[in-house]
Design an enzyme around this catalytic site. Structure first.
Site, PDB file in Angstrom:
ATOM      1  N   GLY A 161       1.050  44.783  25.168  1.00 52.22           N
ATOM      2  CA  GLY A 161      -0.147  44.289  25.860  1.00 52.22           C
ATOM      3  C   GLY A 161      -1.289  43.855  24.970  1.00 52.22           C
ATOM      4  O   GLY A 161      -2.378  43.571  25.459  1.00 52.22           O
ATOM      5  N   ASP A 213       6.955  41.104  31.203  1.00 59.30           N
ATOM      6  CA  ASP A 213       7.864  41.628  30.180  1.00 59.30           C
ATOM      7  C   ASP A 213       9.015  42.365  30.846  1.00 59.30           C
ATOM      8  O   ASP A 213       8.882  42.892  31.953  1.00 59.30           O
ATOM      9  CB  ASP A 213       7.133  42.572  29.209  1.00 59.30           C
ATOM     10  CG  ASP A 213       7.849  42.656  27.857  1.00 59.30           C
ATOM     11  OD1 ASP A 213       7.315  42.092  26.874  1.00 59.30           O
ATOM     12  OD2 ASP A 213       8.948  43.255  27.780  1.00 59.30           O
ATOM     13  N   ASP A 226       5.284  35.211  23.129  1.00 61.41           N
ATOM     14  CA  ASP A 226       5.549  35.995  21.914  1.00 61.41           C
ATOM     15  C   ASP A 226       6.898  36.693  22.108  1.00 61.41           C
ATOM     16  O   ASP A 226       7.195  37.683  21.453  1.00 61.41           O
ATOM     17  CB  ASP A 226       4.420  37.022  21.722  1.00 61.41           C
ATOM     18  CG  ASP A 226       4.403  37.653  20.342  1.00 61.41           C
ATOM     19  OD1 ASP A 226       4.940  37.049  19.402  1.00 61.41           O
ATOM     20  OD2 ASP A 226       3.849  38.765  20.204  1.00 61.41           O
ATOM     21  N   LYS A 271       6.522  31.614  19.945  1.00 56.87           N
ATOM     22  CA  LYS A 271       6.980  32.142  18.650  1.00 56.87           C
ATOM     23  C   LYS A 271       8.438  31.765  18.426  1.00 56.87           C
ATOM     24  O   LYS A 271       9.249  31.841  19.341  1.00 56.87           O
ATOM     25  CB  LYS A 271       6.850  33.661  18.648  1.00 56.87           C
ATOM     26  CG  LYS A 271       7.354  34.293  17.362  1.00 56.87           C
ATOM     27  CD  LYS A 271       6.899  35.707  17.187  1.00 56.87           C
ATOM     28  CE  LYS A 271       7.670  36.687  18.043  1.00 56.87           C
ATOM     29  NZ  LYS A 271       7.180  38.056  17.881  1.00 56.87           N
TER      30      LYS A 271
END
Ligand SMILES: C[S@@+](CC[C@H](N)C(=O)[O-])C[C@H]1O[C@@H](n2cnc3c(N)ncnc32)[C@H](O)[C@@H]1O
Length: 218
Positions: free
Chosen positions: A51, A71, A110, A150
């Site tokens: 987070g 997630d 990410d 990413k």
């Protein structure tokens, strides 16, 4: 500074400043250099656990903006009021709890699938989650919006950049100082989403000016 000391430096800084992980500094450095987050933005954060990017999003979009994280893992409670973390697969934001009417200003990824230690395998796995992030843009990113993702550098990197350039006006890789120098990790910053291809199914009803509906437990 040696690589280990740099790593420890960012980890210590994260602890000192109350961020859930050192990854917070990567997003701050991306935003400082490339100006991706603005006050009032609606931000979708794919792969948000534990987070720390949501903590940064909260500060940078301010009270009039919101961050929505997804997630596979459960994220511990205690995040600021203007961000929410939902458990689910980034492939299906609606299934995770994102209202069908949302259209985001910024999509962040990410995401990283579990790594194997094989440079090639990990590279191709990271490419597959970038493709996932690009695949959801037609449905969830507004035209003109920004995507940050990413990737671990490798053979398919140039193809990823070429694919992104078809969908975005400006695409550039960026390596923040908080990323380990020895790591092949790099972030692709794509500005100016060109909008969905003509055959994309229409999004849900647009939010008529006001704030988006707030999911239960916000
Ligand atoms: C490096 S961590 C993210 C760190 C986060 N940005 C932060 O600052 O706290 C990568 C995350 O991606 C998540 N992930 C990988 N594949 C995913 C998927 N398909 N859907 C949702 N999350 C995914 C993993 O569970 C992991 O928690």
């Amino acid at each position: 500074m040696a690589e280990r000391e740099i790593h420890d430096h960012w980890s210590r800084e994260a602890k000192r400043k109350g961020y859930r992980s050192r990854a917070a500094f990567k997003l701050m450095q991306i935003d400082d250099r490339r100006g991706i987050l603005k006050k009032g933005d609606q931000v979708l954060d794919l792969g948000c656990a534990p987070g720390s990017w949501l903590q940064v999003v909260s500060q940078r979009v301010g009270a009039s903006g919101r961050g929505w994280g997804i997630d596979l893992k459960v994220v511990a409670s205690g995040l600021p009021d203007n961000v929410i973390a939902m458990e689910g697969n980034a492939e299906d934001p609606e299934g995770a709890g994102v209202p069908a009417s949302m259209l985001f200003d910024v999509v962040l990824s990410d995401m990283m699938p579990s790594t194997t230690g094989s440079r090639d395998t990990d590279h191709f796995r990271s490419i597959s989650v970038c493709e996932l992030a690009m695949d959801i843009c037609p449905r969830w990113l507004r035209p003109g919006g920004t995507l940050v993702m990413k990737v671990l550098e490798g053979a398919a990197m140039q193809q990823l950049l070429a694919d992104a350039r078809k969908q975005f006006e400006k695409v550039k890789p960026f390596k923040p100082d908080a990323s380990r120098k020895e790591s092949t990790e790099i972030f692709v910053i794509a500005h100016g989403y060109r909008g969905p291809p003509v055959d994309t199914p229409p999004a849900g009803p647009p939010t008529a000016g006001g704030p988006p509906p707030v999911p239960e437990g916000w």
